[in-house]
Design a protein around this motif. Structure first.
Motif, PDB file in Angstrom:
ATOM      1  N   ARG A  75       0.815  -1.224   0.000  1.00  0.00           N
ATOM      2  CA  ARG A  75       0.000   0.000   0.000  1.00  0.00           C
ATOM      3  C   ARG A  75       0.841   1.264   0.000  1.00  0.00           C
ATOM      4  O   ARG A  75       0.306   2.365   0.011  1.00  0.00           O
ATOM      5  CB  ARG A  75      -0.888   0.033   1.260  1.00  0.00           C
ATOM      6  N   ASN A  76       2.150   1.118   0.046  1.00  0.00           N
ATOM      7  CA  ASN A  76       2.965   2.328   0.254  1.00  0.00           C
ATOM      8  C   ASN A  76       3.382   2.954  -1.070  1.00  0.00           C
ATOM      9  O   ASN A  76       3.132   2.406  -2.146  1.00  0.00           O
ATOM     10  CB  ASN A  76       4.183   2.002   1.126  1.00  0.00           C
ATOM     11  N   THR A  77       4.037   4.100  -0.967  1.00  0.00           N
ATOM     12  CA  THR A  77       4.430   4.841  -2.169  1.00  0.00           C
ATOM     13  C   THR A  77       5.869   4.524  -2.584  1.00  0.00           C
ATOM     14  O   THR A  77       6.434   5.229  -3.420  1.00  0.00           O
ATOM     15  CB  THR A  77       4.244   6.353  -1.952  1.00  0.00           C
ATOM     16  N   THR A  78       6.444   3.508  -1.987  1.00  0.00           N
ATOM     17  CA  THR A  78       7.682   2.831  -2.422  1.00  0.00           C
ATOM     18  C   THR A  78       8.953   3.688  -2.366  1.00  0.00           C
ATOM     19  O   THR A  78       9.948   3.352  -3.003  1.00  0.00           O
ATOM     20  CB  THR A  78       7.555   2.201  -3.838  1.00  0.00           C
ATOM     21  N   ILE A  79       8.927   4.760  -1.604  1.00  0.00           N
ATOM     22  CA  ILE A  79      10.121   5.613  -1.561  1.00  0.00           C
ATOM     23  C   ILE A  79      11.194   4.972  -0.683  1.00  0.00           C
ATOM     24  O   ILE A  79      10.925   4.560   0.449  1.00  0.00           O
ATOM     25  CB  ILE A  79       9.778   7.025  -1.065  1.00  0.00           C
ATOM     26  N   ILE A  80      12.394   4.893  -1.234  1.00  0.00           N
ATOM     27  CA  ILE A  80      13.529   4.280  -0.534  1.00  0.00           C
ATOM     28  C   ILE A  80      14.638   5.330  -0.451  1.00  0.00           C
ATOM     29  O   ILE A  80      15.029   5.911  -1.476  1.00  0.00           O
ATOM     30  CB  ILE A  80      14.019   3.037  -1.305  1.00  0.00           C
ATOM     31  N   ASP A  94      20.879   2.971   6.056  1.00  0.00           N
ATOM     32  CA  ASP A  94      21.842   2.732   4.975  1.00  0.00           C
ATOM     33  C   ASP A  94      22.189   1.242   4.869  1.00  0.00           C
ATOM     34  O   ASP A  94      22.495   0.757   3.788  1.00  0.00           O
ATOM     35  CB  ASP A  94      23.105   3.591   5.138  1.00  0.00           C
ATOM     36  N   HIS A  95      22.091   0.521   5.995  1.00  0.00           N
ATOM     37  CA  HIS A  95      22.235  -0.942   5.934  1.00  0.00           C
ATOM     38  C   HIS A  95      21.152  -1.496   4.988  1.00  0.00           C
ATOM     39  O   HIS A  95      21.420  -2.335   4.128  1.00  0.00           O
ATOM     40  CB  HIS A  95      22.085  -1.515   7.343  1.00  0.00           C
ATOM     41  N   ALA A  96      19.927  -0.978   5.156  1.00  0.00           N
ATOM     42  CA  ALA A  96      18.824  -1.424   4.299  1.00  0.00           C
ATOM     43  C   ALA A  96      19.085  -1.050   2.837  1.00  0.00           C
ATOM     44  O   ALA A  96      18.935  -1.879   1.930  1.00  0.00           O
ATOM     45  CB  ALA A  96      17.517  -0.812   4.773  1.00  0.00           C
ATOM     46  N   LEU A  97      19.520   0.200   2.622  1.00  0.00           N
ATOM     47  CA  LEU A  97      19.730   0.647   1.232  1.00  0.00           C
ATOM     48  C   LEU A  97      20.817  -0.196   0.553  1.00  0.00           C
ATOM     49  O   LEU A  97      20.685  -0.572  -0.625  1.00  0.00           O
ATOM     50  CB  LEU A  97      20.080   2.144   1.221  1.00  0.00           C
ATOM     51  N   ARG A  98      21.837  -0.551   1.300  1.00  0.00           N
ATOM     52  CA  ARG A  98      22.897  -1.386   0.694  1.00  0.00           C
ATOM     53  C   ARG A  98      22.354  -2.772   0.345  1.00  0.00           C
ATOM     54  O   ARG A  98      22.715  -3.339  -0.686  1.00  0.00           O
ATOM     55  CB  ARG A  98      24.117  -1.462   1.621  1.00  0.00           C
ATOM     56  N   LEU A  99      21.466  -3.301   1.180  1.00  0.00           N
ATOM     57  CA  LEU A  99      20.868  -4.601   0.838  1.00  0.00           C
ATOM     58  C   LEU A  99      19.959  -4.489  -0.387  1.00  0.00           C
ATOM     59  O   LEU A  99      19.933  -5.384  -1.239  1.00  0.00           O
ATOM     60  CB  LEU A  99      20.083  -5.168   2.028  1.00  0.00           C
ATOM     61  N   TRP A 100      19.217  -3.369  -0.483  1.00  0.00           N
ATOM     62  CA  TRP A 100      18.353  -3.170  -1.666  1.00  0.00           C
ATOM     63  C   TRP A 100      19.170  -3.273  -2.946  1.00  0.00           C
ATOM     64  O   TRP A 100      18.696  -3.761  -3.972  1.00  0.00           O
ATOM     65  CB  TRP A 100      17.704  -1.775  -1.631  1.00  0.00           C
ATOM     66  N   GLU A 101      20.406  -2.747  -2.894  1.00  0.00           N
ATOM     67  CA  GLU A 101      21.190  -2.621  -4.127  1.00  0.00           C
ATOM     68  C   GLU A 101      21.467  -3.975  -4.782  1.00  0.00           C
ATOM     69  O   GLU A 101      21.719  -4.038  -5.976  1.00  0.00           O
ATOM     70  CB  GLU A 101      22.476  -1.814  -3.848  1.00  0.00           C
ATOM     71  N   SER A 102      21.423  -5.065  -4.021  1.00  0.00           N
ATOM     72  CA  SER A 102      21.667  -6.377  -4.653  1.00  0.00           C
ATOM     73  C   SER A 102      20.527  -7.366  -4.398  1.00  0.00           C
ATOM     74  O   SER A 102      20.676  -8.564  -4.614  1.00  0.00           O
ATOM     75  CB  SER A 102      22.984  -6.959  -4.120  1.00  0.00           C
ATOM     76  N   LEU A 103      19.376  -6.850  -3.934  1.00  0.00           N
ATOM     77  CA  LEU A 103      18.313  -7.765  -3.503  1.00  0.00           C
ATOM     78  C   LEU A 103      17.641  -8.516  -4.661  1.00  0.00           C
ATOM     79  O   LEU A 103      17.315  -9.700  -4.533  1.00  0.00           O
ATOM     80  CB  LEU A 103      17.266  -6.992  -2.680  1.00  0.00           C
ATOM     81  N   SER A 104      17.452  -7.853  -5.794  1.00  0.00           N
ATOM     82  CA  SER A 104      16.828  -8.553  -6.936  1.00  0.00           C
ATOM     83  C   SER A 104      17.684  -9.747  -7.332  1.00  0.00           C
ATOM     84  O   SER A 104      17.168 -10.839  -7.625  1.00  0.00           O
ATOM     85  CB  SER A 104      16.694  -7.622  -8.143  1.00  0.00           C
ATOM     86  N   LEU A 111      12.723  -6.842  -8.444  1.00  0.00           N
ATOM     87  CA  LEU A 111      12.024  -5.934  -7.522  1.00  0.00           C
ATOM     88  C   LEU A 111      11.872  -4.545  -8.140  1.00  0.00           C
ATOM     89  O   LEU A 111      11.363  -3.634  -7.504  1.00  0.00           O
ATOM     90  CB  LEU A 111      12.784  -5.830  -6.199  1.00  0.00           C
ATOM     91  N   MET A 112      12.349  -4.386  -9.349  1.00  0.00           N
ATOM     92  CA  MET A 112      12.277  -3.111 -10.072  1.00  0.00           C
ATOM     93  C   MET A 112      12.840  -1.971  -9.217  1.00  0.00           C
ATOM     94  O   MET A 112      12.289  -0.855  -9.201  1.00  0.00           O
ATOM     95  CB  MET A 112      10.837  -2.845 -10.528  1.00  0.00           C
ATOM     96  N   PHE A 113      13.918  -2.277  -8.524  1.00  0.00           N
ATOM     97  CA  PHE A 113      14.582  -1.268  -7.696  1.00  0.00           C
ATOM     98  C   PHE A 113      15.227  -0.254  -8.625  1.00  0.00           C
ATOM     99  O   PHE A 113      15.972  -0.616  -9.534  1.00  0.00           O
ATOM    100  CB  PHE A 113      15.621  -1.958  -6.806  1.00  0.00           C
ATOM    101  N   SER A 114      14.921   1.009  -8.391  1.00  0.00           N
ATOM    102  CA  SER A 114      15.381   2.044  -9.316  1.00  0.00           C
ATOM    103  C   SER A 114      15.960   3.211  -8.518  1.00  0.00           C
ATOM    104  O   SER A 114      15.227   3.914  -7.818  1.00  0.00           O
ATOM    105  CB  SER A 114      14.179   2.494 -10.158  1.00  0.00           C
ATOM    106  N   GLN A 115      17.272   3.418  -8.629  1.00  0.00           N
ATOM    107  CA  GLN A 115      17.918   4.513  -7.884  1.00  0.00           C
ATOM    108  C   GLN A 115      17.848   5.788  -8.715  1.00  0.00           C
ATOM    109  O   GLN A 115      18.853   6.261  -9.252  1.00  0.00           O
ATOM    110  CB  GLN A 115      19.339   4.107  -7.513  1.00  0.00           C
TER     111      GLN A 115
END
Ligand code: FAD
Ligand code: PYC
Length: 417
Positions: A75-80, A94-104, A111-115
């Motif tokens: 339900r969220n607006t997906t802002i990271i 930042d621990h979370a953001l670093r994990l996002w960078e290789s999570l897909s 996960l369509m992670f887009s920086q």
């Protein structure tokens, strides 16, 4: 209990009934797990994944009252982003953001992670001082963030209206280039599939209705709408509903629950290159890969468990968005919805032990827990596995409300509450 794949999960969600369900409901003795997680959102499913993957704890169940990802995760607006003020928060987010960078890649799930970068707007001198302070603090912590003048912000985001005649003129902005967005429900599905493949049981349509303790006071199991389950380690990760669950065990928490809402427009071709947030006017906007403009508002001003927000709150946000981006004035909005966020007095989460042996909690992410999903899950798995907090989540313990060591992130939380 039978273990099942992600495909079986879909089938189960669709028909809600199968042989497995009957078999479990009647089973005696009751199923027992080393660890039970309550809440099948990204944080709960991620926790189960890291328990299995990093700690080899696979006799784990995730219990979800509805369908996985149907809570705030979907339900969220997906802002990271990770541009929080205090050292403890910078380490956490930042621990979370670093994990996002290789999570897909890790989950083998897109996960369509887009920086694409997040701009946070300053509309007055106070905003500018607060935002510049965040920029400096972030850089000292090794977190990327930079101050842009109004014209540099417009260069980065051409639809932005920087006319000085605006009701809330843009005075400048902070830009975190590593920040961005991801596809929210994919996060739940990616973690669920990977956890299921490692042997975790994920049980949908299973609401926890009671929590049992043994004669020593330690957690001994849960009652659910699908029968009782034994466990001596219970992790509650049920955003918005945490207080209700903790009350079942007799544990009070400093939390308030509020509706927070979002809405999306009709889809159009790519027109918006980044994420823009304005704390002052309570509006944030980005464009999804489907082409819809994703817009979020502030929280309602009263506590409630409603999963929709008040109309005047979203109208206020739409007015602000149209002033900042006049090109959106003729867009039509397609859908609006809400979620329930639980908010702590210092706007930072609680991750760790409670006063009850065997009972652990991960809550209080308020309006900003999506970005934290992989980090929160990783740290909560550590905490449950070792029965001790990880150094990164140790400052986010429940006892800070007794000791007064608060981590006040009201400004970085960004969304009014
Ligand atoms: P959830 O996904 O809510 O999962 C908890 C689950 O627990 C639910 O599925 C629920 O059904 C289940 N549950 C509850 N009670 C029980 C029970 N008794 N038994 C079994 N299961 C139970 N964060 C950001 O970082 N960026 C954003 O842009 C952002 N935007 C947001 C916009 C909106 C409109 C909302 C509502 C939130 C937003 N957030 C954002 C916050 C973010 O969505 C949450 O902090 C995060 O998703 C919480 O994840 P979770 O896994 O803990 O919770
Ligand atoms: O935490 O960045 C955030 C956020 C944006 C919208 C809601 N929460």
């Amino acid at each position: 209990m039978q273990r099942f794949s992600a495909l079986a999960l879909v089938r189960h969600a669709l028909n809600g009934r199968n042989g497995w369900e009957r078999q479990w409901r009647d089973a005696e003795p009751k199923p027992a797990y080393d660890i039970v997680i309550v809440g099948g959102g990204g944080h709960g499913l991620g926790t189960a994944y890291y328990l299995a993957k990093k700690h080899q704890l696979r006799n784990v169940a995730v219990l979800e009252k509805g369908w996985i990802g149907g809570g705030n995760t979907g339900r969220n607006t997906t802002i990271i982003r990770s541009n929080y003020l205090f050292d403890e928060s910078a380490a956490l987010y930042d621990h979370a953001l670093r994990l996002w960078e290789s999570l897909s890649q890790e989950l083998n799930y897109n996960l369509m992670f887009s920086q694409r970068g997040v701009l946070m707007l300053a509309h007055n001198s106070h905003d500018e001082q607060v935002i510049r302070r965040h920029v400096h603090a972030n850089r000292l912590n090794g977190v990327d963030n930079e101050w842009l003048s109004a014209s540099a912000a417009k260069q980065f985001c051409p639809p932005l209206n920087i006319s000085p005649g605006l009701r809330h003129p843009v005075q400048g902005a902070a830009l975190q280039r590593r920040a961005g967005t991801a596809r929210h429900d994919a996060v739940a599905w990616g973690y669920a599939r990977a956890a299921s493949a490692l042997g975790v049981d994920i049980v949908q349509n299973c609401e926890v209705t009671g929590i049992s303790r043994d004669a020593t006071g330690r957690i001994s199991g849960v009652q659910t709408t699908r029968g009782a389950i034994r466990t001596r380690r219970l992790g509650i990760v049920a955003a918005g509903n945490t207080s209700v669950l903790m009350a079942m065990a007799g544990q009070r928490l400093p939390l308030e629950s509020y509706p927070l809402q979002a809405l999306v427009s009709e889809p159009v071709k790519p027109a918006f290159p980044c994420v823009v947030m304005s704390n002052t006017i309570h509006a944030y906007i980005s464009q999804s890969d489907k082409g819809e403009f994703v817009i979020g508002a502030g929280t309602d001003s009263y506590i409630s468990y409603s999963q929709r927000g008040a109309l005047h709150v979203s109208m206020h946000t739409l007015e602000a968005v149209c002033e900042l981006f006049p090109i959106f004035r003729r867009m039509r909005m397609l859908r609006a919805w809400g979620g329930i966020v639980d908010v702590t007095p210092d706007r930072s989460p609680i991750i760790g032990k409670t006063g009850i042996p065997g009972l652990y909690v991960n809550c209080g992410w308020g309006t900003g827990g999506f970005k934290a999903t992989p980090g929160s899950a990783d740290l909560f798995a550590w905490t449950l596995a070792k029965e001790e907090p990880h150094p990164i989540n140790a400052p986010f313990s429940l006892d800070r409300f007794g000791s007064g060591r608060l981590i006040d992130e009201a400004a970085a939380a960004a969304v009014a509450h």
